[in-house]
Write a protein that holds these residues in place. Sequence first.
Motif, PDB file in Angstrom:
ATOM      1  N   TYR A 204      32.547  11.778 -58.876  1.00 29.29           N
ATOM      2  CA  TYR A 204      32.469  13.009 -57.899  1.00 29.29           C
ATOM      3  C   TYR A 204      30.905  13.295 -57.640  1.00 29.29           C
ATOM      4  O   TYR A 204      30.784  13.490 -56.324  1.00 29.29           O
ATOM      5  CB  TYR A 204      33.308  14.179 -58.599  1.00 29.29           C
ATOM      6  CG  TYR A 204      33.349  15.203 -57.470  1.00 29.29           C
ATOM      7  CD1 TYR A 204      33.984  15.306 -56.533  1.00 29.29           C
ATOM      8  CD2 TYR A 204      32.537  16.290 -57.981  1.00 29.29           C
ATOM      9  CE1 TYR A 204      33.955  16.267 -55.581  1.00 29.29           C
ATOM     10  CE2 TYR A 204      32.423  17.362 -57.445  1.00 29.29           C
ATOM     11  CZ  TYR A 204      33.022  17.567 -55.978  1.00 29.29           C
ATOM     12  OH  TYR A 204      32.729  18.724 -55.022  1.00 29.29           O
ATOM     13  N   LEU A 205      30.127  13.445 -58.488  1.00 40.10           N
ATOM     14  CA  LEU A 205      28.738  13.822 -58.125  1.00 40.10           C
ATOM     15  C   LEU A 205      28.004  12.730 -57.338  1.00 40.10           C
ATOM     16  O   LEU A 205      27.077  13.270 -56.594  1.00 40.10           O
ATOM     17  CB  LEU A 205      28.139  14.327 -59.450  1.00 40.10           C
ATOM     18  CG  LEU A 205      28.402  15.512 -60.163  1.00 40.10           C
ATOM     19  CD1 LEU A 205      27.909  15.424 -61.828  1.00 40.10           C
ATOM     20  CD2 LEU A 205      28.519  16.751 -59.319  1.00 40.10           C
TER      21      LEU A 205
ATOM     22  N   LYS B  25      31.356   3.318 -47.818  1.00 36.61           N
ATOM     23  CA  LYS B  25      31.652   1.982 -47.865  1.00 36.61           C
ATOM     24  C   LYS B  25      31.599   0.949 -49.134  1.00 36.61           C
ATOM     25  O   LYS B  25      32.118   0.111 -49.564  1.00 36.61           O
ATOM     26  CB  LYS B  25      30.470   1.152 -46.770  1.00 36.61           C
ATOM     27  CG  LYS B  25      30.402  -0.201 -46.652  1.00 36.61           C
ATOM     28  CD  LYS B  25      29.319  -0.609 -45.653  1.00 36.61           C
ATOM     29  CE  LYS B  25      29.467  -2.178 -45.234  1.00 36.61           C
ATOM     30  NZ  LYS B  25      28.359  -2.342 -44.252  1.00 36.61           N
ATOM     31  N   ASP B  26      30.759   1.473 -50.145  1.00 36.62           N
ATOM     32  CA  ASP B  26      30.444   1.389 -51.444  1.00 36.62           C
ATOM     33  C   ASP B  26      32.029   1.382 -52.220  1.00 36.62           C
ATOM     34  O   ASP B  26      32.361   0.658 -52.851  1.00 36.62           O
ATOM     35  CB  ASP B  26      29.442   2.007 -52.179  1.00 36.62           C
ATOM     36  CG  ASP B  26      28.102   1.852 -51.555  1.00 36.62           C
ATOM     37  OD1 ASP B  26      27.750   0.802 -50.927  1.00 36.62           O
ATOM     38  OD2 ASP B  26      27.254   2.974 -51.846  1.00 36.62           O
ATOM     39  N   GLY B  27      32.421   2.428 -51.997  1.00 37.49           N
ATOM     40  CA  GLY B  27      33.773   2.806 -52.330  1.00 37.49           C
ATOM     41  C   GLY B  27      34.855   1.891 -52.197  1.00 37.49           C
ATOM     42  O   GLY B  27      35.854   1.662 -53.117  1.00 37.49           O
TER      43      GLY B  27
ATOM     44  N   ARG C 218      38.398  -2.617 -53.745  1.00 38.78           N
ATOM     45  CA  ARG C 218      38.923  -4.082 -53.541  1.00 38.78           C
ATOM     46  C   ARG C 218      39.095  -4.622 -55.024  1.00 38.78           C
ATOM     47  O   ARG C 218      39.863  -5.195 -55.262  1.00 38.78           O
ATOM     48  CB  ARG C 218      38.192  -4.613 -52.424  1.00 38.78           C
ATOM     49  CG  ARG C 218      38.920  -4.847 -51.129  1.00 38.78           C
ATOM     50  CD  ARG C 218      38.243  -5.695 -50.199  1.00 38.78           C
ATOM     51  NE  ARG C 218      37.987  -4.957 -48.959  1.00 38.78           N
ATOM     52  CZ  ARG C 218      36.914  -4.572 -48.502  1.00 38.78           C
ATOM     53  NH1 ARG C 218      35.859  -4.577 -49.254  1.00 38.78           N
ATOM     54  NH2 ARG C 218      36.703  -3.906 -47.373  1.00 38.78           N
ATOM     55  N   ILE C 219      38.024  -4.358 -55.703  1.00 43.69           N
ATOM     56  CA  ILE C 219      37.709  -5.075 -56.860  1.00 43.69           C
ATOM     57  C   ILE C 219      38.877  -4.710 -57.935  1.00 43.69           C
ATOM     58  O   ILE C 219      39.526  -5.440 -58.659  1.00 43.69           O
ATOM     59  CB  ILE C 219      36.303  -4.927 -57.761  1.00 43.69           C
ATOM     60  CG1 ILE C 219      35.469  -5.857 -56.724  1.00 43.69           C
ATOM     61  CG2 ILE C 219      36.301  -5.284 -59.058  1.00 43.69           C
ATOM     62  CD1 ILE C 219      33.856  -5.478 -56.994  1.00 43.69           C
TER      63      ILE C 219
ATOM     64  N   ASN D 297      25.909  12.021 -51.877  1.00 37.69           N
ATOM     65  CA  ASN D 297      25.775  10.817 -51.131  1.00 37.69           C
ATOM     66  C   ASN D 297      24.845   9.902 -51.660  1.00 37.69           C
ATOM     67  O   ASN D 297      24.079   8.950 -51.105  1.00 37.69           O
ATOM     68  CB  ASN D 297      25.165  11.344 -49.964  1.00 37.69           C
ATOM     69  CG  ASN D 297      25.887  12.099 -49.110  1.00 37.69           C
ATOM     70  OD1 ASN D 297      27.054  11.970 -48.869  1.00 37.69           O
ATOM     71  ND2 ASN D 297      25.250  13.124 -48.234  1.00 37.69           N
ATOM     72  N   LEU D 298      24.680   9.573 -52.926  1.00 34.49           N
ATOM     73  CA  LEU D 298      24.337   8.554 -53.756  1.00 34.49           C
ATOM     74  C   LEU D 298      25.111   7.190 -53.587  1.00 34.49           C
ATOM     75  O   LEU D 298      24.564   6.067 -53.475  1.00 34.49           O
ATOM     76  CB  LEU D 298      23.916   8.750 -55.317  1.00 34.49           C
ATOM     77  CG  LEU D 298      23.042   9.671 -55.239  1.00 34.49           C
ATOM     78  CD1 LEU D 298      22.941  10.317 -56.699  1.00 34.49           C
ATOM     79  CD2 LEU D 298      21.868   9.333 -54.687  1.00 34.49           C
TER      80      LEU D 298
END
Length: 148
Positions: A19-20, A30-32, A37-38, A25-26
Amino acid sequence: MDGFNEQFLISVVIILIGYLLKRNNLVKEKDGEAVARIVFNLTLPCLIVVTFSDISFSPSLFYLVIIAFVFGLINGGLGLFIFRKHPNTTKGTFGMMVPGLNIGLFAYPLVEGLFGFEGLQYFGMFDVGNAFIVFGLSYIIAGGVQWK
């Protein structure tokens, strides 16, 4: 600190870190998506295969499938009854969300950490009944409500 509390605390800390990272915004959306998917295509199916590969089936485990299925039927009926006077889009949306439980993603690792493999077996069998509701009854409800 005993194992039960320690595992629960570790799970909460992992969720808090995620959450942090997102909040600051670290980690971007798109990363999520890549991580999701993995998890959905590799990790979660492997966890389910491992859980059910060593299970010794007993009648009490099959009762959990029936209990989850009946629970979903009752909740689905109640949901449609409660939202019967709402517009069809609202009735259909809530009618699909009410019957089932979303228990796979976070719950499997947490249950294994808290209750061990035996607890995971019971939890997995409950999830089998829940899967019939989520992928069956919810679909039937969606098809039965006229979307206008």
